[in-house]
Design an enzyme around this catalytic site. Structure first.
Site, short mmCIF file in Angstrom:
data_model
loop_
_atom_site.label_atom_id
_atom_site.label_comp_id
_atom_site.label_asym_id
_atom_site.label_seq_id
_atom_site.Cartn_x
_atom_site.Cartn_y
_atom_site.Cartn_z
N GLY A 1 38.86 36.76 40.83
CA GLY A 1 39.39 37.27 39.56
C GLY A 1 39.41 36.23 38.44
O GLY A 1 40.06 36.42 37.42
N HIS B 1 43.38 39.85 53.37
CA HIS B 1 42.97 39.44 52.02
C HIS B 1 43.93 38.35 51.53
O HIS B 1 45.12 38.38 51.84
CB HIS B 1 42.98 40.64 51.08
CG HIS B 1 42.32 40.32 49.77
ND1 HIS B 1 42.98 39.66 48.77
CD2 HIS B 1 41.06 40.53 49.33
CE1 HIS B 1 42.14 39.48 47.74
NE2 HIS B 1 40.97 40.00 48.06
N GLU C 1 45.37 37.94 48.84
CA GLU C 1 46.55 38.45 48.11
C GLU C 1 47.62 38.93 49.08
O GLU C 1 48.82 38.81 48.81
CB GLU C 1 46.09 39.57 47.15
CG GLU C 1 45.31 38.99 45.97
CD GLU C 1 44.22 39.88 45.42
OE1 GLU C 1 44.23 41.10 45.69
OE2 GLU C 1 43.34 39.35 44.71
N SER D 1 34.42 36.90 42.13
CA SER D 1 33.68 37.02 40.88
C SER D 1 32.20 37.37 41.05
O SER D 1 31.35 36.90 40.30
CB SER D 1 33.84 35.75 40.04
OG SER D 1 35.22 35.54 39.74
N ASN E 1 36.45 46.25 46.59
CA ASN E 1 37.88 46.21 46.90
C ASN E 1 38.60 46.56 45.60
O ASN E 1 38.67 45.74 44.69
CB ASN E 1 38.27 44.81 47.39
CG ASN E 1 39.78 44.65 47.55
OD1 ASN E 1 40.53 45.63 47.47
ND2 ASN E 1 40.23 43.43 47.77
N GLU F 1 36.17 34.37 50.95
CA GLU F 1 36.60 34.51 49.56
C GLU F 1 37.41 33.28 49.15
O GLU F 1 38.62 33.20 49.43
CB GLU F 1 37.48 35.75 49.41
CG GLU F 1 36.77 37.04 49.73
CD GLU F 1 37.41 38.23 49.01
OE1 GLU F 1 36.66 38.97 48.36
OE2 GLU F 1 38.64 38.41 49.08
N LYS G 1 41.68 47.00 45.05
CA LYS G 1 43.03 46.44 44.95
C LYS G 1 43.99 47.54 44.47
O LYS G 1 43.82 48.69 44.83
CB LYS G 1 43.02 45.21 44.05
CG LYS G 1 41.92 44.22 44.48
CD LYS G 1 42.01 42.88 43.86
CE LYS G 1 40.90 41.99 44.43
NZ LYS G 1 40.95 40.63 43.93
P1 13P Z 1 36.91 39.57 42.09
O1 13P Z 1 35.52 40.11 42.35
O2 13P Z 1 37.62 40.34 41.03
O3 13P Z 1 36.87 38.09 41.84
O4 13P Z 1 37.77 39.81 43.41
C1 13P Z 1 37.26 39.37 44.64
C2 13P Z 1 38.10 39.92 45.72
O5 13P Z 1 39.25 39.53 45.88
C3 13P Z 1 37.54 40.95 46.57
O6 13P Z 1 38.31 41.17 47.69
#
Ligand code: 13P
Length: 251
Positions: free
Chosen positions: A174, A96, A98, A214, A11, A168, A13
């Protein structure tokens, strides 16, 4: 016993200009060449078509990071399922954390998008997960069951069997703070058990469940060795050549 094919998705982003995307994809398409894993690059809207053209002829799929629940019309800034299909896009990340947090998407909004994706034969990767406060309060399972139930309203068992749910935990995204393999397995299993309760065991056994938060080249193999984790949804590490280490994990 059902054998589920691993699915490992990046992903991106809001990262990667088309120029940067081209450079990364040219490298990754040589290194992410494993046939027993479905590999998906989920990329910003502007990168979808160029990336799809670059991976033509490989076994890499391209996915969107979001889409709207209407076919077309006056929804400035949105992209639709028919647009994705016409561009050869076969997956879409929906819900997601976010998008839930910054764009206030509700389970009902996500449910409409999931139904729309199926209408156009796009495979949804529906994300669920709890915040740190919810985990500490002890309501993780209650919260995730609600996200699963409301997100899947009106979705048939055949559709559920063909889709992907990504677990997640928000506190692991992150942050470099991966859930322990036990924590990740526990919730992925709980999601599968709940889908069995809502539908049936065969449907639950066919559904693919990813862990995200992560994931990196070092922890992927241990996470993916868990019985209910069928791959990963990878943020930061999907923007680097390291993504190939995740795809090529030691099974
Ligand atoms: P990270 O791997 O950067 O922690 O992000 C996970 C994520 O949100 C994937 O959709």
């Amino acid at each position: 016993m059902v054998i589920r094919k691993f699915i490992i998705a990046g992903n991106w982003k809001m990262n990667m200009t088309p120029t940067e995307a081209e450079k990364l994809v040219k490298e990754l398409k040589e290194t992410c060449n494993r046939k027993d894993v479905d590999v998906v690059f989920c990329v910003p809207a502007i990168d979808l078509l160029p990336v799809r053209l670059l991976v033509d002829g490989t076994n890499i799929f391209v996915g969107a990071e979001n889409m709207y629940s209407e076919d077309k019309g006056a929804y400035t800034g949105e992209i639709s399922a028919p647009m994705l299909v016409d561009s050869g896009i076969s997956f879409v990340i929906l819900g997601h954390s976010e998008r839930r947090e910054y764009f206030h998407e509700t389970n009902q909004d996500i449910n409409k998008k999931v139904l729309k994706a199926f209408e156009y034969n796009i495979t949804p990767i529906m994300c669920v997960g709890e915040s740190l406060a919810q985990r500490e309060e002890g309501i993780t399972l209650h919260w995730i069951r609600e996200q699963v139930k409301e997100g899947l309203e009106g979705v048939t068992k055949e559709q559920v069997a063909s889709m992907v749910i990504a677990y997640e935990p928000i506190w692991a995204i992150g942050t470099g703070k991966t859930a322990t393999t036990e924590q990740a397995q526990e919730i992925c299993k709980a999601i599968r058990d709940y889908v069995a309760e809502l539908y049936d065991q065969d449907t639950a056994d066919t559904l693919r469940i990813q862990y995200g938060g992560s994931v990196n080249g070092k922890n992927a193999a241990e996470l993916f060795a868990q019985p209910d984790i069928d791959g990963g949804l990878v943020g930061g590490a999907s923007l680097k050549p390291e993504f190939a280490e995740i795809v090529n994990f030691d099974a």
